[in-house]
Design a protein around this motif. Structure first.
Motif, short mmCIF file in Angstrom:
data_model
loop_
_atom_site.label_atom_id
_atom_site.label_comp_id
_atom_site.label_asym_id
_atom_site.label_seq_id
_atom_site.Cartn_x
_atom_site.Cartn_y
_atom_site.Cartn_z
N ALA A 89 0.75 -0.94 0.22
CA ALA A 89 0.22 0.23 -0.09
C ALA A 89 0.72 1.16 -0.08
CB ALA A 89 -0.91 0.29 1.19
N TRP A 90 0.12 2.46 -0.27
CA TRP A 90 0.93 3.64 0.04
C TRP A 90 1.29 4.28 0.94
CZ3 TRP A 90 -3.78 2.06 -2.26
CH2 TRP A 90 -5.03 2.61 -0.80
N HIS A 91 1.04 3.39 2.01
CA HIS A 91 1.27 4.36 3.43
C HIS A 91 1.40 3.09 3.99
CE1 HIS A 91 1.18 6.50 6.97
NE2 HIS A 91 1.91 7.74 6.28
N PRO A 92 2.42 3.11 5.64
CA PRO A 92 2.14 2.02 6.36
C PRO A 92 0.99 2.22 7.19
CG PRO A 92 4.35 3.29 6.83
CD PRO A 92 3.60 4.17 5.74
N ASP A 93 0.66 3.30 7.63
CA ASP A 93 -1.21 2.59 8.48
C ASP A 93 -1.53 2.43 7.42
OD1 ASP A 93 -0.59 4.97 10.24
OD2 ASP A 93 -1.33 6.97 9.24
N VAL A 94 -2.20 1.65 5.99
CA VAL A 94 -3.03 1.35 4.93
C VAL A 94 -3.34 0.38 5.01
CG1 VAL A 94 -4.06 1.07 3.59
CG2 VAL A 94 -3.32 2.55 3.51
N THR A 95 -4.65 -0.79 5.61
CA THR A 95 -4.53 -2.16 5.76
C THR A 95 -5.62 -2.38 5.55
OG1 THR A 95 -6.52 -1.63 7.96
CG2 THR A 95 -4.40 -1.74 8.19
N THR A 96 -5.47 -3.73 4.34
CA THR A 96 -5.74 -4.55 3.75
C THR A 96 -6.10 -5.91 3.57
OG1 THR A 96 -3.97 -3.02 2.48
CG2 THR A 96 -5.35 -4.76 1.24
N TYR A 97 -7.14 -6.34 3.33
CA TYR A 97 -7.97 -7.86 3.27
C TYR A 97 -8.32 -7.83 1.61
CZ TYR A 97 -8.35 -5.94 7.89
OH TYR A 97 -7.55 -4.91 9.16
N ASP A 98 -8.73 -9.56 2.20
CA ASP A 98 -9.30 -9.54 1.08
C ASP A 98 -11.00 -10.46 1.21
OD1 ASP A 98 -7.04 -9.14 -1.56
OD2 ASP A 98 -6.26 -11.47 -0.77
N VAL A 99 -11.95 -9.50 0.59
CA VAL A 99 -13.19 -9.87 0.57
C VAL A 99 -13.29 -11.46 -0.44
CG1 VAL A 99 -15.73 -9.10 0.69
CG2 VAL A 99 -13.14 -8.61 0.76
N SER A 100 -14.22 -12.37 0.41
CA SER A 100 -14.68 -13.61 -0.36
C SER A 100 -15.88 -13.70 0.11
CB SER A 100 -13.53 -14.96 -0.22
OG SER A 100 -13.54 -15.02 1.01
N ALA A 101 -16.82 -14.66 -0.27
CA ALA A 101 -18.01 -15.13 0.39
C ALA A 101 -18.06 -16.06 1.41
CB ALA A 101 -18.92 -15.79 -1.06
N ALA A 102 -18.64 -16.37 2.58
CA ALA A 102 -18.64 -16.41 3.66
C ALA A 102 -18.94 -18.35 3.73
CB ALA A 102 -19.34 -16.16 4.80
N ASP A 103 -20.10 -18.44 2.67
CA ASP A 103 -20.03 -19.72 2.56
C ASP A 103 -19.67 -20.87 1.26
OD1 ASP A 103 -21.25 -18.82 -0.06
OD2 ASP A 103 -23.33 -18.87 -0.01
N HIS A 104 -18.95 -20.08 0.16
CA HIS A 104 -18.06 -20.63 -0.71
C HIS A 104 -17.16 -20.49 -1.00
CE1 HIS A 104 -19.74 -17.47 -3.36
NE2 HIS A 104 -20.85 -17.78 -3.07
N GLY A 105 -16.15 -19.31 -0.82
CA GLY A 105 -15.13 -18.92 -0.86
C GLY A 105 -14.58 -18.11 -1.63
N THR A 106 -15.52 -18.33 -3.11
CA THR A 106 -15.85 -17.03 -3.74
C THR A 106 -14.75 -15.39 -3.55
OG1 THR A 106 -17.17 -18.17 -5.17
CG2 THR A 106 -16.82 -16.37 -6.16
N PRO A 107 -13.42 -15.60 -3.94
CA PRO A 107 -13.09 -14.02 -3.97
C PRO A 107 -13.84 -13.38 -4.89
CG PRO A 107 -11.70 -15.48 -4.77
CD PRO A 107 -12.78 -16.34 -4.75
N LEU A 108 -13.87 -11.32 -4.00
CA LEU A 108 -15.38 -10.32 -4.32
C LEU A 108 -14.85 -9.56 -4.47
CD1 LEU A 108 -18.39 -11.56 -1.69
CD2 LEU A 108 -17.71 -12.64 -4.43
N GLY A 109 -13.48 -9.38 -4.47
CA GLY A 109 -12.65 -8.07 -4.09
C GLY A 109 -11.65 -7.43 -3.19
N ARG A 110 -11.10 -6.53 -3.39
CA ARG A 110 -9.85 -6.30 -2.33
C ARG A 110 -10.44 -4.98 -1.50
NH1 ARG A 110 -3.33 -7.08 -3.15
NH2 ARG A 110 -4.59 -9.18 -2.31
N ILE A 111 -10.32 -5.16 -0.02
CA ILE A 111 -10.11 -3.46 -0.04
C ILE A 111 -8.87 -2.96 0.92
CG2 ILE A 111 -13.09 -4.02 0.48
CD1 ILE A 111 -12.47 -4.21 3.55
N HIS A 112 -9.51 -1.77 0.90
CA HIS A 112 -8.11 -1.16 1.93
C HIS A 112 -8.45 -0.09 2.72
CE1 HIS A 112 -5.32 -2.54 -1.54
NE2 HIS A 112 -6.49 -2.68 -2.85
N LEU A 113 -7.73 0.27 3.97
CA LEU A 113 -8.48 1.12 4.73
C LEU A 113 -6.89 1.77 5.23
CD1 LEU A 113 -10.47 -1.35 7.05
CD2 LEU A 113 -11.09 -0.88 5.33
N ASP A 114 -8.01 3.11 4.25
CA ASP A 114 -7.03 4.32 5.65
C ASP A 114 -7.54 5.65 6.53
OD1 ASP A 114 -4.44 6.59 5.25
OD2 ASP A 114 -4.27 6.28 2.37
N LEU A 115 -7.12 5.19 6.98
CA LEU A 115 -7.91 5.55 8.40
C LEU A 115 -7.82 6.91 8.84
CD1 LEU A 115 -10.10 2.72 8.99
CD2 LEU A 115 -11.04 3.81 7.72
#
Length: 636
Positions: free
Chosen positions: A360-386
């Motif tokens: 990420a562009w700054h150490p403050d940023v946390t990153t998570y991969d997002v998937s469907a809980a029931d079947h694990g299909t990847p849905l995307g990625r989020i970055h939290l710069d807070l």
């Protein structure tokens, strides 16, 4: 499996340049291939989708990095890339050959989704002036280029216009201990209060020193003034010229055509309708604040003291002390709790991505991969710069970083906020839930075949509704108690949350009027383009707001939504009407009810912009939306 965007471990400047040029080149190539097809060939639409996906890829990333990257050189390159993308988009939508090619496709031969896309695309071409003569098209190109430059300048002046108010250390009386600790006195006994939200909002809420509050408010409400005065004047003038060239009465009429509201006149009507509905409650509430202020020798409720006296009323009448409430909202617990709540509610899984992999562009940023809980299909990625920092966007918003395209690329969203690192006010918790609602919408709705309908792609005056709906979970005791605990791990008491909710009801009338003042300001500035925006702002404040501005302040200069929302700031309240109706579908005694939450996710969020917003709401409610829930809330 689709890969997420690979961010650079170093050399962001070189990477951004290469990425941007690559996406622009891909867009041009797709358009060339589109024009090579025989007229009427429906294969033009996938090629159009490829071109606009590439433009979205370049433009979204540029917009994000211009707002969050710490390196000034990267910011400048990102802003330049934004200009390049806008310039190419302008040329593309003014190209009569591309328009004629797409217009040759027969809608009757397409499926519903493709036919909807074609209709929307052709409308955008016409709204760009493609069917006008070359002289008009040339002027439109000039206007679009200049408007992009002016918009960047307006936003940059706000971003870079941060200022400091120096007040005596004694002015910290009344503020929470952690705030005081974070603001040590200088050698001369003064402390510095910045215009950043984590500084100014708590100060205006808790500081007992009225003179210091006025000083801090005076600085805050002069953000980007006077430097933004000529910028705004030219923005308003050129937007009006552009709308007039394209056959519209004014900019609000042009802008509203593709929104739920439909016309500029309807904006004015909506503002006045809500203002009238909120007046009785607002006047009662302001009278209560004024009565309390008189006890301290203050007779006017203005922008420097309404937060302070509202907080006093909540403490004295409702037994809610925000300085004590804060101890239940440690940032880390709130951050983690939000992920757990939304994962449970929407059937998602958030998997942390190591910083060494996320880049990420700054150490403050946390990153998570997002998937469907029931079947694990990847849905995307989020970055939290807070958290706040120099040169960073200083409001709260969700940024689209990568638009989702089914079977082509996963959506990526970035939450950009400015929260304290320690204890949070509950107001900040509500804001975090609100903004996270946009992020969820973008990810869940990002599984679209056509990029135009990907993520938060509904009519602009609906986009706030899902986020305003999610705020309700930040007010529910059973939800809050899953993460809101004090330093000893004791959950927030149910009785305290009940009192907080009752206290929160105080002020909704005058705050609705405040929102309508902002909406009227955005609308009227665009319709009237006054020579003296300060004078017009004061007139509108007197007409709509029940809270007085401070003398010699110029709020409009730092009102960043005049760039993003332009004349459409009414949309926050319009969306709230719908959000209150949406909430009626949920069981208020069980906000984790999986059945209704799943229906909401699948029927309102998942379609993105592939259906009209009114249809999405009706599919959940089983009827057209109405104002009954909103009116009941406002008058309760």
């Amino acid at each position: 499996m689709l890969a997420t965007l690979a961010l650079p471990a170093s050399d962001w400047l070189g990477w951004l340049h290469e990425h941007g040029e690559g996406e622009l080149s891909a867009a041009r190539q797709s358009v060339t291939e589109l024009l090579a097809l025989p007229r009427g060939d429906a294969g033009m639409l996938p090629l159009w989708n490829d071109a606009t996906t590439a433009l979205r890829n370049a433009g979204a990333l540029a917009n994000l990095l211009a707002s969050v990257h710490p390196d000034e050189a990267v910011i400048e390159r990102a802003e330049a890339l934004e200009v390049e993308v806008r310039s190419y988009e302008t040329d593309l939508y003014l190209d009569p050959d591309v328009y004629a090619a797409l217009a040759s496709v027969q809608p009757g031969e397409l499926d519903d989704g493709a036919a909807r896309l074609l209709t929307k695309v052709l409308q955008s071409f016409r709204r760009s002036g493609v069917d006008r003569d070359e002289q008009v098209r040339g002027r439109v190109r000039e206007l679009e280029a200049r408007l992009t430059e002016l918009g960047q300048t307006f936003s940059r002046n706000i971003r870079d216009g941060r200022a400091i108010t120096r007040v005596p250390s004694s002015a910290l009386a009344g503020l929470p201990a952690d705030y005081v600790a974070a603001h040590p006195a200088h050698d001369d006994g003064m402390v510095s209060i910045s215009t950043e939200y984590p500084d100014v909002h708590p100060f205006l809420t808790f500081a007992t020193d009225a003179a210091a509050r006025r000083s801090v408010a005076h600085t805050f409400f002069n953000l980007a003034w006077p430097v933004n005065d000529p910028v705004l004047a030219e923005l308003l003038s050129l937007r009006h010229e552009l709308a007039s060239l394209l056959g519209y009465a004014d900019w609000p009429d042009y802008d509203a055509e593709v929104k739920m509201i439909g016309s500029g006149a309807a904006i004015a009507e909506f503002i006045d309708t809500v203002s009238a509905a909120a007046l009785p409650a607002g006047e009662r509430e302001i009278a209560v604040l004024r009565e309390r202020a008189v006890q301290d020798g203050e007779r006017v409720i203005d922008v420097s003291n309404w937060r302070y006296y509202t907080e006093l009323i909540k403490r004295e009448r409702y037994g809610v002390d925000a300085t004590q409430v804060r101890r239940y909202f440690d940032f880390t617990k709130v951050h983690d709790g939000l992920l757990e709540v939304t994962a449970r509610l929407f059937g998602l899984r958030f998997t942390p991505v190591a910083p060494s992999d996320a880049h990420a562009w700054h150490p403050d940023v946390t990153t998570y991969d997002v998937s469907a809980a029931d079947h694990g299909t990847p849905l995307g990625r989020i970055h939290l710069d807070l958290h706040p920092r120099e040169r960073k966007y200083n409001h709260a918003a969700n940024f689209d970083m990568v638009p989702g395209v089914l079977d082509a690329q996963l959506p990526e969203s970035v939450l950009v906020c400015n929260f304290p690192r320690g204890l949070m006010d509950h107001r900040d918790v509500v804001t975090l839930f609100h903004e996270f609602g946009h992020l969820i919408h973008n990810i869940v709705g990002g599984q679209q075949r056509w990029v135009r309908f990907s993520g938060v792609a509904t009519e602009w005056d609906f986009v706030e509704a899902p986020s305003q709906l999610l705020e309700e979970w930040a007010w529910d005791a059973s939800v809050l108690r899953t993460f809101a605990t004090d330093s000893e791990g004791v959950p927030i008491p149910v009785e305290l949350v009940t009192a907080m909710k009752a206290a929160d009801e105080f002020g909704k009338g005058f705050l609705a009027r405040t929102q309508m003042f902002y909406a009227a300001l955005a609308y009227r500035l665009h319709v009237e383009r006054p020579a003296d925006p300060t004078a017009r702002m004061l007139e509108l404040a007197a007409a709509y707001s029940l809270i007085d501005p401070l003398p010699d302040t110029h709020f409009y200069a730092g009102f960043g939504h005049l760039e993003g929302y332009t004349s459409g700031y009414y949309t926050y309240m319009w969306s709230l009407v719908i959000a209150k109706d949406l909430f009626s579908a949920f069981d208020r005694d069980d906000l984790f009810d999986a059945e209704v939450a799943t229906r909401y996710r699948d029927q309102v969020l998942r379609p993105g912009g592939s259906r009209d917003a009114a249809d999405l709401v009706e599919s959940l409610l089983g009827r057209p939306y109405n104002t009954e829930a909103f009116e009941a809330w406002l008058n309760s």
